[in-house]
Design a protein around this motif. Sequence first.
Motif, PDB file in Angstrom:
ATOM      1  N   GLY A   1       0.811  -1.219   0.000  1.00 52.79           N
ATOM      2  CA  GLY A   1       0.000   0.000   0.000  1.00 52.79           C
ATOM      3  C   GLY A   1       0.839   1.261   0.000  1.00 52.79           C
ATOM      4  O   GLY A   1       0.528   2.231  -0.701  1.00 52.79           O
ATOM      5  N   SER A   2       1.923   1.267   0.765  1.00 57.58           N
ATOM      6  CA  SER A   2       2.766   2.457   0.823  1.00 57.58           C
ATOM      7  C   SER A   2       3.503   2.673  -0.493  1.00 57.58           C
ATOM      8  O   SER A   2       3.691   3.814  -0.931  1.00 57.58           O
ATOM      9  N   LEU A   3       3.906   1.594  -1.151  1.00 60.27           N
ATOM     10  CA  LEU A   3       4.574   1.722  -2.446  1.00 60.27           C
ATOM     11  C   LEU A   3       3.610   2.228  -3.521  1.00 60.27           C
ATOM     12  O   LEU A   3       3.998   2.976  -4.421  1.00 60.27           O
ATOM     13  N   TYR A   4       2.333   1.835  -3.417  1.00 59.89           N
ATOM     14  CA  TYR A   4       1.329   2.347  -4.359  1.00 59.89           C
ATOM     15  C   TYR A   4       1.103   3.849  -4.145  1.00 59.89           C
ATOM     16  O   TYR A   4       1.035   4.630  -5.103  1.00 59.89           O
ATOM     17  N   ALA A   5       0.967   4.252  -2.884  1.00 62.97           N
ATOM     18  CA  ALA A   5       0.552   5.624  -2.588  1.00 62.97           C
ATOM     19  C   ALA A   5       1.659   6.632  -2.832  1.00 62.97           C
ATOM     20  O   ALA A   5       1.393   7.762  -3.290  1.00 62.97           O
ATOM     21  N   GLY A   6       2.898   6.272  -2.504  1.00 68.17           N
ATOM     22  CA  GLY A   6       3.990   7.233  -2.486  1.00 68.17           C
ATOM     23  C   GLY A   6       4.093   8.131  -3.707  1.00 68.17           C
ATOM     24  O   GLY A   6       4.110   9.374  -3.590  1.00 68.17           O
ATOM     25  N   PRO A   7       4.140   7.590  -4.935  1.00 73.79           N
ATOM     26  CA  PRO A   7       4.320   8.454  -6.112  1.00 73.79           C
ATOM     27  C   PRO A   7       3.145   9.381  -6.398  1.00 73.79           C
ATOM     28  O   PRO A   7       3.299  10.355  -7.138  1.00 73.79           O
ATOM     29  N   LYS A   8       1.961   9.079  -5.851  1.00 73.01           N
ATOM     30  CA  LYS A   8       0.749   9.815  -6.207  1.00 73.01           C
ATOM     31  C   LYS A   8       0.393  10.926  -5.216  1.00 73.01           C
ATOM     32  O   LYS A   8      -0.583  11.657  -5.429  1.00 73.01           O
ATOM     33  N   LEU A   9       1.133  11.056  -4.124  1.00 74.72           N
ATOM     34  CA  LEU A   9       0.847  12.083  -3.133  1.00 74.72           C
ATOM     35  C   LEU A   9       1.183  13.470  -3.670  1.00 74.72           C
ATOM     36  O   LEU A   9       1.922  13.622  -4.637  1.00 74.72           O
ATOM     37  N   TYR A  10       0.648  14.504  -2.987  1.00 78.04           N
ATOM     38  CA  TYR A  10       0.975  15.878  -3.368  1.00 78.04           C
ATOM     39  C   TYR A  10       2.468  16.138  -3.194  1.00 78.04           C
ATOM     40  O   TYR A  10       3.074  15.729  -2.206  1.00 78.04           O
ATOM     41  N   THR A  11       3.054  16.861  -4.129  1.00 77.44           N
ATOM     42  CA  THR A  11       4.428  17.317  -3.986  1.00 77.44           C
ATOM     43  C   THR A  11       4.468  18.501  -3.022  1.00 77.44           C
ATOM     44  O   THR A  11       3.424  19.054  -2.636  1.00 77.44           O
ATOM     45  N   ALA A  12       5.684  18.916  -2.676  1.00 75.94           N
ATOM     46  CA  ALA A  12       5.829  20.063  -1.772  1.00 75.94           C
ATOM     47  C   ALA A  12       5.187  21.306  -2.368  1.00 75.94           C
ATOM     48  O   ALA A  12       4.518  22.083  -1.669  1.00 75.94           O
ATOM     49  N   ALA A  13       5.361  21.523  -3.674  1.00 72.61           N
ATOM     50  CA  ALA A  13       4.778  22.710  -4.314  1.00 72.61           C
ATOM     51  C   ALA A  13       3.255  22.665  -4.293  1.00 72.61           C
ATOM     52  O   ALA A  13       2.593  23.700  -4.146  1.00 72.61           O
ATOM     53  N   GLU A  14       2.685  21.467  -4.414  1.00 71.65           N
ATOM     54  CA  GLU A  14       1.222  21.339  -4.409  1.00 71.65           C
ATOM     55  C   GLU A  14       0.642  21.488  -3.012  1.00 71.65           C
ATOM     56  O   GLU A  14      -0.494  21.957  -2.844  1.00 71.65           O
TER      57      GLU A  14
END
Length: 395
Positions: A183-196
């Motif tokens: 689950g953590s590997l799935y979620a990681g790339p899709k989270l908001y970036t610092a700029a967002e």
Amino acid sequence: MISPHLEAAVPSPRDRQARLATFAVYAVQGLSFATLLTQVAHLQDKHGLDTGALTILLLIVPVFAGVGSVSAGSIAARLGSKALLRVAQPAVAAAVVLAGLAPNVPLLVPALLLFGVAVGAVDAGMNMQGVAVERRYGRAVLNGFHCLWSVLSLAGALWVSAVGDGLPLEAVMAIPMVLAVAGSLYAGPKLYTAAEEQVAPETATAGGRVPFRPILPLCLAMAFLYVGDAAVSNFSTVFMQDTMAADARVIPLAYAAYQATTLLVRLAGDLAVRKYGPASIVRLGGAIATLGFLGIVAAPSQPLAVVAFGLTGVGLSVVAPQSFSAAGKLDPAGTGNAIALVNLFNYVGFIVGSALVGAIAEAADMRVAFAAPLVLAAAIILLARGFAPRVRAGA
């Protein structure tokens, strides 16, 4: 009714993607936390710990979680909470597995230390993501994230109840962590970036400072909530085993009831907050939690004890999401400092709750020990008005 501090917006596909990823982060954290905490009684038996030694050992988690939370604030301010979560969340799962595998206390301690630091970082980071989603959606959504945390916490407790007698402790703790890592590997790339996560710098307070007076009630309520949560999470299994003489299948049901009612309330929590306002919801929650702890102190039978633990879940469930939501309103620039500060009091409460309830149980008994969170749950009623902070325009 839309909160006056949130402007309704139409979410973009990117916002929906980040929201789904944030749901996954909360789910993984709930599963990981429950997998460890429902095994406290079994870890106590495995390592031959008395109540005093168990209390001291359990203090490792909130102490180092506080370190993780404080570090998360500074890391997220520079790199964003996404980078933080991609490292810290798999570390939580690894720590749970190591705690189950530890053959003795000297090896259990570093596993709990890692768990504490990583849990603190994830708790702060996931709520930074949650507040960012709420800000971009323009309506209350944090209860939904915490609801899924409760779903997976309940699943973790029921897993232990179902297989606790049939599998070794090491397997019971390791198998759910396979799902957690996935689950953590799935979620990681899709989270908001610092700029967002962050918004226009002209809305920031000078130096990113957090205003003291309006955030104090949130910090205190968070601490009092987690005194109660520590009592339930750390000692519900011990209470059921030692005080209520429950067998192995019944022991986890107290924590399961706590998580089940937490889940049910959070399912409708966002709608209730939109209609009645956060202060009213928190005030009612404090009253119900007080009643629940009173029921634990007086419970004459195992079924009534389980019901009382469920009532505490009803009452306490609304406090954390609204604390983070209100903290986000006090930090409109999205730096994460206010959220990290409020989250720190999560662990202050957990430390005080673990030490206080454990010490009273050692000196008297477990029933008397649960009177301490009863008093502090009642104090949340008085702090509820702080959950509708007035934010100056442009501040």
